[in-house]
Motif scaffolding. Structure first.
Motif, short mmCIF file in Angstrom:
data_model
loop_
_atom_site.label_atom_id
_atom_site.label_comp_id
_atom_site.label_asym_id
_atom_site.label_seq_id
_atom_site.Cartn_x
_atom_site.Cartn_y
_atom_site.Cartn_z
N SER A 1 0.89 -1.22 -0.08
CA SER A 1 -0.10 -0.04 0.01
C SER A 1 0.82 1.20 -0.09
CB SER A 1 -1.09 -0.01 1.14
OG SER A 1 -1.67 -1.13 1.23
N VAL A 2 1.93 1.26 0.85
CA VAL A 2 2.76 2.53 0.94
C VAL A 2 3.37 2.56 -0.44
CG1 VAL A 2 4.87 3.37 1.94
CG2 VAL A 2 2.77 2.35 3.52
N VAL A 3 4.04 1.76 -0.88
CA VAL A 3 4.90 1.85 -2.33
C VAL A 3 3.90 2.09 -3.23
CG1 VAL A 3 6.04 0.40 -4.01
CG2 VAL A 3 6.45 0.19 -1.60
N ALA B 1 5.87 11.49 -2.82
CA ALA B 1 6.44 11.18 -1.45
C ALA B 1 5.48 11.96 -0.11
CB ALA B 1 7.76 11.84 -1.20
N ARG B 2 5.00 13.28 -0.71
CA ARG B 2 4.08 13.91 0.28
C ARG B 2 3.15 13.21 1.14
NH1 ARG B 2 2.11 20.13 -0.22
NH2 ARG B 2 1.77 20.59 1.73
N GLU B 3 2.27 12.44 0.19
CA GLU B 3 1.37 11.59 0.83
C GLU B 3 1.78 10.40 1.19
OE1 GLU B 3 -2.30 11.14 -1.38
OE2 GLU B 3 -2.26 13.15 -2.10
N ALA B 4 2.72 9.50 0.50
CA ALA B 4 3.21 8.25 0.87
C ALA B 4 4.11 8.26 2.46
CB ALA B 4 4.13 7.87 -0.29
N LEU B 5 4.53 9.54 2.70
CA LEU B 5 5.47 9.59 3.77
C LEU B 5 4.25 9.48 5.26
CD1 LEU B 5 8.18 12.00 3.10
CD2 LEU B 5 8.40 9.36 3.41
N GLY B 6 3.29 9.96 4.88
CA GLY B 6 2.18 10.04 5.88
C GLY B 6 1.52 8.63 6.07
N TRP B 7 1.27 7.95 4.91
CA TRP B 7 0.91 6.49 4.78
C TRP B 7 2.13 5.46 5.56
CZ3 TRP B 7 -3.04 3.73 1.74
CH2 TRP B 7 -3.99 4.73 1.32
N LEU C 1 10.46 2.82 10.68
CA LEU C 1 11.68 3.66 9.96
C LEU C 1 11.81 2.95 8.85
CD1 LEU C 1 14.17 5.42 9.95
CD2 LEU C 1 15.40 3.66 11.32
N ALA C 2 11.79 1.91 8.46
CA ALA C 2 11.92 0.94 7.26
C ALA C 2 10.79 1.34 6.41
CB ALA C 2 11.95 -0.45 7.51
N LEU C 3 9.58 1.55 6.75
CA LEU C 3 8.54 1.93 5.84
C LEU C 3 8.71 3.40 5.39
CD1 LEU C 3 5.10 0.32 7.06
CD2 LEU C 3 6.57 0.15 4.93
N PHE D 1 10.04 6.93 0.86
CA PHE D 1 10.88 8.03 0.32
C PHE D 1 11.63 7.61 -0.96
CE2 PHE D 1 14.81 10.41 -0.05
CZ PHE D 1 14.28 11.51 -0.36
N LEU D 2 12.33 6.39 -0.87
CA LEU D 2 12.82 5.94 -2.01
C LEU D 2 11.89 5.50 -3.23
CD1 LEU D 2 15.53 3.61 -0.41
CD2 LEU D 2 16.01 5.85 -1.24
N SER D 3 10.83 5.01 -3.11
CA SER D 3 10.01 4.49 -4.02
C SER D 3 9.34 5.74 -4.75
CB SER D 3 8.54 3.73 -3.26
OG SER D 3 9.13 2.64 -2.94
#
Length: 173
Positions: A39-41, A49-55, A76-78, A83-85
């Motif tokens: 889901s995060v990726v 990144a803006r939305e994904a970092l919250g997820w 931390l891992a997610l 960020f990388l994705s």
């Protein structure tokens, strides 16, 4: 987050419960899909990144709540994987049908490596990095790539119901 504030926590908590309780109860030992990571990726690649970092933050807290790892490990891992994705511009790649699966597969391998580094730095003994990658991370990456279409479809439905003006897609159409 661009979606209504309550949708990601409910979705990610449900994913964490399914992958932390239901799938192990079904007897799946190797190659368990990681629905929170998927889901995060997917959200990172499609919405940035803006939305994904919250997820990633919410999903990591949910995973930390149901896992036996030290607190903050999954978070931390997610966050790093989100960020990388979201680093690349997927719209430049065109409509590539295998891109979502390849992205989730690669993100799973990176996620596994990040988790191993974090756990090793916290004193968890694991000298079998190659074995762990071969027997745990790669089967999980394959399971994630194979189950990703279901997660992608569900996230598309969430995006279309919540924000009909935004299309959740990989590449151009």
């Amino acid at each position: 987050m661009g979606t209504r504030w309550w949708i990601p926590p409910i979705w990610l908590l449900a994913c964490a419960i399914v992958q932390g309780s239901l799938i192990p109860a079904l007897g799946v030992r190797q190659g368990r899909p990681d629905f929170v990571l998927q889901s995060v990726v997917i959200w990172a690649v499609t919405n940035g990144a803006r939305e994904a970092l919250g997820w990633a933050l919410v999903g990591g807290v949910c995973l930390d709540a149901v896992s036996g790892a030290p607190p903050g490990t999954a978070t931390l891992a997610l966050v790093l994987v989100a960020f990388l994705s979201s680093a690349g511009d997927v719209s430049q790649l065109g409509n590539v049908p295998w891109l979502p699966m390849a992205t989730v597969f690669l993100a799973t391998v990176v996620h596994g490596a990040i988790l191993m580094v974090i756990l090793t730095s916290q004193g968890m003994p694991n000298g079998e990095w190659i074995g762990t990658m071969q027997w745990v991370v790669l089967p999980e990456a394959v399971a994630n790539a194979l189950t990703m279409p279901v997660t992608y479809w569900a996230l598309r439905r969430i995006a279309s119901i919540d924000r009909p003006r935004i299309r959740l897609q990989f590449g151009r159409q």
